[in-house]
Design a protein around this motif. Sequence first.
Motif, short mmCIF file in Angstrom:
data_model
loop_
_atom_site.label_atom_id
_atom_site.label_comp_id
_atom_site.label_asym_id
_atom_site.label_seq_id
_atom_site.Cartn_x
_atom_site.Cartn_y
_atom_site.Cartn_z
N HIS A 38 20.82 1.37 119.02
CA HIS A 38 20.55 2.50 119.90
C HIS A 38 19.91 3.66 119.12
CE1 HIS A 38 20.91 5.08 123.37
NE2 HIS A 38 21.38 6.02 122.57
N GLU A 39 18.78 4.09 119.56
CA GLU A 39 18.09 5.24 118.97
C GLU A 39 17.52 6.11 120.08
OE1 GLU A 39 18.10 6.17 115.87
OE2 GLU A 39 19.02 4.37 115.07
N PRO A 40 17.51 7.40 119.94
CA PRO A 40 18.14 8.19 118.89
C PRO A 40 19.64 8.29 119.14
CG PRO A 40 17.12 9.65 120.47
CD PRO A 40 16.79 8.24 120.91
N LYS A 41 20.38 8.37 118.06
CA LYS A 41 21.83 8.48 118.17
C LYS A 41 22.20 9.92 118.54
CE LYS A 41 23.11 4.66 115.23
NZ LYS A 41 22.19 3.82 115.86
N PRO A 42 23.04 10.07 119.57
CA PRO A 42 23.45 11.42 119.96
C PRO A 42 24.54 11.95 119.02
CG PRO A 42 24.55 9.81 121.33
CD PRO A 42 23.61 9.05 120.43
N ASP A 43 24.68 13.26 118.99
CA ASP A 43 25.82 13.87 118.30
C ASP A 43 27.05 13.62 119.17
OD1 ASP A 43 24.35 14.83 116.17
OD2 ASP A 43 23.90 16.72 117.18
N VAL A 44 28.12 13.15 118.55
CA VAL A 44 29.34 12.78 119.28
C VAL A 44 30.47 13.68 118.82
CG1 VAL A 44 30.97 10.94 119.77
CG2 VAL A 44 28.56 10.39 119.44
N THR A 45 31.12 14.33 119.78
CA THR A 45 32.28 15.18 119.50
C THR A 45 33.52 14.52 120.07
OG1 THR A 45 30.88 17.14 119.69
CG2 THR A 45 33.27 17.48 119.81
N PRO A 46 34.53 14.24 119.24
CA PRO A 46 35.76 13.65 119.78
C PRO A 46 36.52 14.66 120.63
CG PRO A 46 35.94 13.97 117.40
CD PRO A 46 34.56 14.41 117.80
N LEU A 47 36.99 14.23 121.79
CA LEU A 47 37.82 15.07 122.65
C LEU A 47 39.29 14.65 122.54
CD1 LEU A 47 35.64 15.24 125.88
CD2 LEU A 47 35.85 16.94 124.06
N ARG A 48 39.52 13.34 122.46
CA ARG A 48 40.88 12.81 122.31
C ARG A 48 40.76 11.55 121.45
NH1 ARG A 48 43.05 10.15 127.25
NH2 ARG A 48 43.01 12.21 128.14
N GLY A 49 41.62 11.48 120.45
CA GLY A 49 41.70 10.28 119.64
C GLY A 49 40.48 10.06 118.77
N PRO A 50 40.24 8.85 118.41
CA PRO A 50 40.89 7.65 118.92
C PRO A 50 42.34 7.54 118.46
CG PRO A 50 39.28 7.08 117.23
CD PRO A 50 39.20 8.54 117.43
N GLU A 51 43.15 6.98 119.35
CA GLU A 51 44.57 6.84 119.08
C GLU A 51 45.08 5.52 119.64
OE1 GLU A 51 46.02 10.40 120.88
OE2 GLU A 51 45.65 9.69 122.91
N LEU A 70 57.32 -6.47 132.31
CA LEU A 70 57.01 -7.71 131.60
C LEU A 70 57.10 -7.51 130.09
CD1 LEU A 70 56.08 -10.62 132.02
CD2 LEU A 70 53.73 -9.79 131.97
N GLY A 71 56.61 -6.38 129.61
CA GLY A 71 56.64 -6.09 128.18
C GLY A 71 55.60 -5.03 127.84
N GLU A 72 55.50 -4.72 126.58
CA GLU A 72 54.54 -3.69 126.13
C GLU A 72 53.36 -4.35 125.43
OE1 GLU A 72 57.19 -1.38 123.69
OE2 GLU A 72 57.45 0.10 125.29
N ILE A 73 52.19 -3.72 125.59
CA ILE A 73 50.99 -4.15 124.89
C ILE A 73 50.41 -2.96 124.14
CG2 ILE A 73 50.40 -6.04 126.46
CD1 ILE A 73 48.35 -4.15 127.75
N THR A 74 49.70 -3.25 123.07
CA THR A 74 49.08 -2.21 122.26
C THR A 74 47.71 -1.89 122.84
OG1 THR A 74 50.19 -3.13 120.34
CG2 THR A 74 48.44 -1.54 119.92
N VAL A 75 47.43 -0.60 122.99
CA VAL A 75 46.16 -0.14 123.56
C VAL A 75 45.63 1.00 122.69
CG1 VAL A 75 45.08 0.91 125.59
CG2 VAL A 75 46.91 -0.74 125.89
N SER A 76 44.31 1.00 122.50
CA SER A 76 43.66 2.13 121.81
C SER A 76 42.78 2.84 122.81
CB SER A 76 42.82 1.62 120.63
OG SER A 76 43.66 1.03 119.67
N ARG A 77 42.68 4.16 122.68
CA ARG A 77 41.85 4.93 123.60
C ARG A 77 41.16 6.06 122.86
NH1 ARG A 77 46.13 8.58 127.13
NH2 ARG A 77 46.88 9.80 125.38
N ALA A 78 40.06 6.49 123.44
CA ALA A 78 39.32 7.61 122.87
C ALA A 78 38.52 8.27 123.99
CB ALA A 78 38.36 7.12 121.78
#
Length: 157
Positions: A38-51, A70-78
């Motif tokens: 991907h070009e041009p790459k934009p400037d990226v500002t984190p708002l939350r996370g990644p966590e 049922l149980g817990e699963i691991t999730v990442s978000r940003a």
Amino acid sequence: MNSAVKSDGVEAERAHKRACDLLANATMSELQQAWAAHEPKPDVTPLRGPETGLVMVRGRIGGGGDPFNLGEITVSRASVRLDCGSVGHGQTLGTSREKSRLAAIFDALWQRPDLQEEIERKLLLPVAERLAAEDRKKAEETAATRVDFFTMVRGED
């Protein structure tokens, strides 16, 4: 409210949900390759996370009965904001924070009307095709082990 406007809003919401689903199911490799291309790459500002955290998965007895944990699963978000002001969110299974960050970036890029077709063509369509191929393969493997049962009726009864 005009029903055409309401319908367009529903269609836009469905399209965005589809895009988010595909981004969540994209592999790290697919996201990295799309980002590198991907070009041009934009400037990226984190708002939350990644966590990374845990989410409780619930089920229903018999598919429609009483709910149970049922149980817990691991999730990442940003969540990120691009320099153009577009905000994107990424949620992925597992602990890959970079994967959720890239998914959030592509969500924000997809929301830009001028980039939506490019993101669809270069990233989302290949992911959808890969997922469809995996589903076909699984269906073929399952069909190969299928047993058809039938009942024979005796004439004396």
